[in-house]
Design an enzyme around this catalytic site. Structure first.
Site, PDB file in Angstrom:
ATOM      1  N   SER A 143       0.506  -0.988  -0.145  1.00  0.00           N
ATOM      2  CA  SER A 143      -0.064   0.111  -0.517  1.00  0.00           C
ATOM      3  C   SER A 143       0.864   1.202   0.146  1.00  0.00           C
ATOM      4  CB  SER A 143      -0.936  -0.132   1.075  1.00  0.00           C
ATOM      5  OG  SER A 143      -1.698   0.620   1.174  1.00  0.00           O
ATOM      6  N   TYR A 156      -1.594  -0.049  10.600  1.00  0.00           N
ATOM      7  CA  TYR A 156      -1.842  -0.726   9.448  1.00  0.00           C
ATOM      8  C   TYR A 156      -1.359  -0.785   8.526  1.00  0.00           C
ATOM      9  CZ  TYR A 156      -3.768  -1.141   3.924  1.00  0.00           C
ATOM     10  OH  TYR A 156      -4.049  -1.221   3.606  1.00  0.00           O
TER      11      TYR A 156
END
Length: 263
Positions: A143, A156
């Site tokens: 990501s 995250y």
């Protein structure tokens, strides 16, 4: 040229989002698929759809990648069934957007177990055979959060930083083995990821116009299969932010604080 025809591709988190879209494109190019996810019902629907459209083998297996014993069992069975894995796409993952003091220990363990440990467990099952054959491709879906840390995604972001660190080290270890390693670093994608990650819907509302379509991301991933592609960064303009962040971190954080806090 049909580089994927007849190749065996394993995709985790394949029941929806970019995992399902990658499966569709690969099936259209003649690849044989093993699709893994927790939602067996969704896998069954996808399997039926792909087998009706394409003359390829599509196997499905229910798997929670956070269960490392199950990972070992499933991949052992995969090798017994199809013989070899040519491409592994580590796509399974989830996030919860909360400030660090609000994140529960269960949230923290859950994200690390799926996003990091699960990815490593799946990779460790295919690595020895890929190294022995001197052939294969491991694609890890990371990501942009692994490059740019932002508020309300501390855990995250930490998991995706870990994925990038692991991926980059793995690539160097395999540099002379003809086994390719690619990280995929997308910005926000229009999938059900945000059903869990963004409970209030605030983040989706603020970034909706910038969201990537899963079909577009999947096309980029499939196009890179069995090529020596180091990273796929999407969208390109967002990746420029990570470059600026490395060069001028204090300025970037000060200027971007207001935008980051829109989660």
């Amino acid at each position: 040229m049909e580089p994927l025809k007849g190749k065996n591709i394993v995709i985790t988190g394949a029941s929806g989002g970019i995992g399902a879209e990658i499966a569709k494109i690969c099936a259209g190019q003649g690849a044989n698929l093993v699709l893994l996810a927790r939602r067996l019902d969704k896998l069954q629907l996808l399997q039926k759809d792909l087998q009706q459209q394409y003359q390829v083998q599509v196997d499905i297996v229910q798997l929670d990648v956070s269960n490392t014993d199950m990972v070992k069992e499933v991949f052992t069975n995969i090798f017994e069934t199809i013989g070899q894995v040519d491409i592994l796409v580590n796509n399974a993952g989830f996030g919860v957007f909360r400030e660090a003091h609000e994140a529960t220990i269960d949230d923290i363990k859950g994200m690390f177990n799926v996003n990091v440990i699960g990815l490593m467990a799946c990779t460790s099952m295919v690595l020895p055979k890929m190294r022995k054959r001197c052939f294969g491709h491991i694609i890890n879906i990371a990501s942009q959060a692994g490059k740019i840390a932002t508020p309300k995604s501390s855990v995250y972001s930490a998991t995706k930083h870990a994925v990038l660190g692991y991926t980059n080290s793995l690539r160097m270890e395999l540099a002379d083995s003809n086994v390719y390693v690619t990280s995929v670093n997308p910005g926000p994608i229009a999938t059900n990821f945000f059903t869990i990650a963004d409970e209030k819907g605030t983040y989706v509302k603020n970034v909706q116009k910038f969201m990537l379509q899963p079909e577009y991301v999947a096309q980029k991933v499939v196009a890179a299969m069995l090529t020596r592609t180091r990273e796929i960064n999407l969208p390109r303009w967002m990746n420029m932010g990570s470059v600026i962040y490395v060069l001028f971190p204090r300025l970037f954080e000060r200027v971007g604080r207001r935008a980051f806090n829109k989660k």
